[in-house]
Design a protein around this motif. Sequence first.
Motif, PDB file in Angstrom:
ATOM      1  N   THR A  71       0.862  -1.172   0.000  1.00 28.53           N
ATOM      2  CA  THR A  71       0.000   0.000   0.000  1.00 28.53           C
ATOM      3  C   THR A  71       0.902   1.227   0.000  1.00 28.53           C
ATOM      4  OG1 THR A  71      -0.130   0.342   2.394  1.00 28.53           O
ATOM      5  CG2 THR A  71      -1.628  -1.282   1.442  1.00 28.53           C
ATOM      6  N   GLU A  80      -2.020   4.426  -2.909  1.00 26.68           N
ATOM      7  CA  GLU A  80      -2.990   3.526  -2.283  1.00 26.68           C
ATOM      8  C   GLU A  80      -3.014   3.823  -0.797  1.00 26.68           C
ATOM      9  OE1 GLU A  80      -5.466   1.622  -3.418  1.00 26.68           O
ATOM     10  OE2 GLU A  80      -4.539  -0.336  -3.788  1.00 26.68           O
ATOM     11  N   THR A  81      -4.186   3.859  -0.217  1.00 25.30           N
ATOM     12  CA  THR A  81      -4.314   3.939   1.227  1.00 25.30           C
ATOM     13  C   THR A  81      -4.695   2.565   1.762  1.00 25.30           C
ATOM     14  OG1 THR A  81      -6.656   4.509   1.116  1.00 25.30           O
ATOM     15  CG2 THR A  81      -5.068   6.350   1.096  1.00 25.30           C
ATOM     16  N   LEU A  82      -4.590   2.407   3.057  1.00 23.66           N
ATOM     17  CA  LEU A  82      -5.038   1.162   3.652  1.00 23.66           C
ATOM     18  C   LEU A  82      -6.527   0.943   3.386  1.00 23.66           C
ATOM     19  CD1 LEU A  82      -3.075   1.276   7.008  1.00 23.66           C
ATOM     20  CD2 LEU A  82      -2.856  -0.485   5.245  1.00 23.66           C
ATOM     21  N   ALA A  85      -7.045  -0.098  -0.344  1.00 24.20           N
ATOM     22  CA  ALA A  85      -6.595  -1.483  -0.489  1.00 24.20           C
ATOM     23  C   ALA A  85      -7.602  -2.439   0.135  1.00 24.20           C
ATOM     24  CB  ALA A  85      -5.226  -1.667   0.150  1.00 24.20           C
ATOM     25  N   THR A  99       0.573  -6.506   4.757  1.00 25.30           N
ATOM     26  CA  THR A  99       1.178  -5.357   4.088  1.00 25.30           C
ATOM     27  C   THR A  99       2.694  -5.446   4.148  1.00 25.30           C
ATOM     28  OG1 THR A  99       1.089  -4.056   6.142  1.00 25.30           O
ATOM     29  CG2 THR A  99      -0.780  -3.878   4.623  1.00 25.30           C
ATOM     30  N   SER A 402      -9.029  -0.071  -6.224  1.00 22.95           N
ATOM     31  CA  SER A 402      -7.732   0.490  -5.863  1.00 22.95           C
ATOM     32  C   SER A 402      -7.617   1.915  -6.380  1.00 22.95           C
ATOM     33  CB  SER A 402      -6.601  -0.348  -6.464  1.00 22.95           C
ATOM     34  OG  SER A 402      -6.590  -1.649  -5.940  1.00 22.95           O
TER      35      SER A 402
END
Length: 431
Positions: A71, A80-82, A85, A99, A402
């Motif tokens: 991420t 990408e953020t948590l 994702a 991760t 995503s």
Amino acid sequence: MATSRPLAFTNVRLLDPASGYDGPGALLVRDGVIAEVAQGGDVGGLSADIEAVDGGGKLLIPGLVDIRVKTGEPGAEPKETLKSAALAAAAGGVTAIVTQPDTNPVADDPAVVDFILRRARDIELVKVFPAGAATKGCEGKRMAEIGLMHDAGCVYVTDADRPIVDSKVFQRVLAYAKAFGVLVAHRPVDPWLAAGAAATSGEFASRMGLPGVSAMAERIGLERDLALVEMTGAPLLVDQVTTAGALESLKRGKDRGLPVTASTSINHLSFNEIDIGDYRTFCKVDPPLRTEDDREAVIEALASGLVQIVVSAHAPAPAEDKRLPYGEAAPGAVGLQTLLPALLTLHHEGRVPLATLIRAVTCAPADLLGLPSGRLAKGAPADLVLCDLNAPILIDADKLRSKSKNSPFDGRRLQGKVLRTVVDGRTVFAG
């Protein structure tokens, strides 16, 4: 954590790779866990408080466990953020992700591990488990705080895409991690042979004018790693084996009883070097796509059990990092949302038994990391996926959840649609 009402799946095809059962049945969820599994039959009388889902004979499997996900959070959230994702994972039937530590800052101390775990709890979608860095800054020079990160909640240590070149350092990492009962994952590659490469060496790369890396680089790296495993006795996860030569080395190591487990990526099961086509940067991944012979060898290794785990190798990259000349474009591909239907291609083609494929993304990775998920058993976490095995889908990268859209599957027709994803009894996706 929000609670949900009890949930019953009736009239489904249960496939539990942990027990080997594949047949009709039903399943009841209460308080976030599987309360009853009725193989070949139905659960008892359903009270009014239970949400009943008639599966119509569709496939019910454990939620997927993807142990290699990148991420951008922390440090590169535009990629990408948590949360993004997690949304992609839920839409793909992935209920748990691991991760990678090569963020900014690098997850090489307990504070970053704790940050990731707290963010995941706040999001309340899929389960997120951090991998910690094996060395400080993923630089391969000094060991990171492996014991403290493990206590904080990291599930294994790795330097992600960067090999630990110094054999003495890697020996120490293996020995130290073994003392704490921590798994080490490592990408096998000779970094000097791989330096500057954009493709796999051979006739195709030469015709395209692309700098190549010999497939031998992976085998050389793996031989070194296996020797250090033999020296230390430490368990090792071989991170993404992709070549026939490396598979031969892996088999010899396993035949000697070395404690090694191997993964491969869905990209290397689905594509070969020819898919680069006219410099298609969405197919630029690391390791690079291999020859068709290598792809066939990896499929056979998965079918035989030599390779036990499949990962998405989810690596988001924004358009500005991909829409460049091939040699300059960032490697990586998003894969959380396409992992399951792409994997099912090998079932539809009759290449790998369905139970073997599902095992490689459920109980095999869960068991490796000591997680209780990945199975349809009473008392297990209610992490579930209801899937229409035969439903055709057309992958449209622009519609993926995503933040980055760099999918090599863009435009490809696959079979296998996720209808519902459940995490701890909560529906986190309904298609």
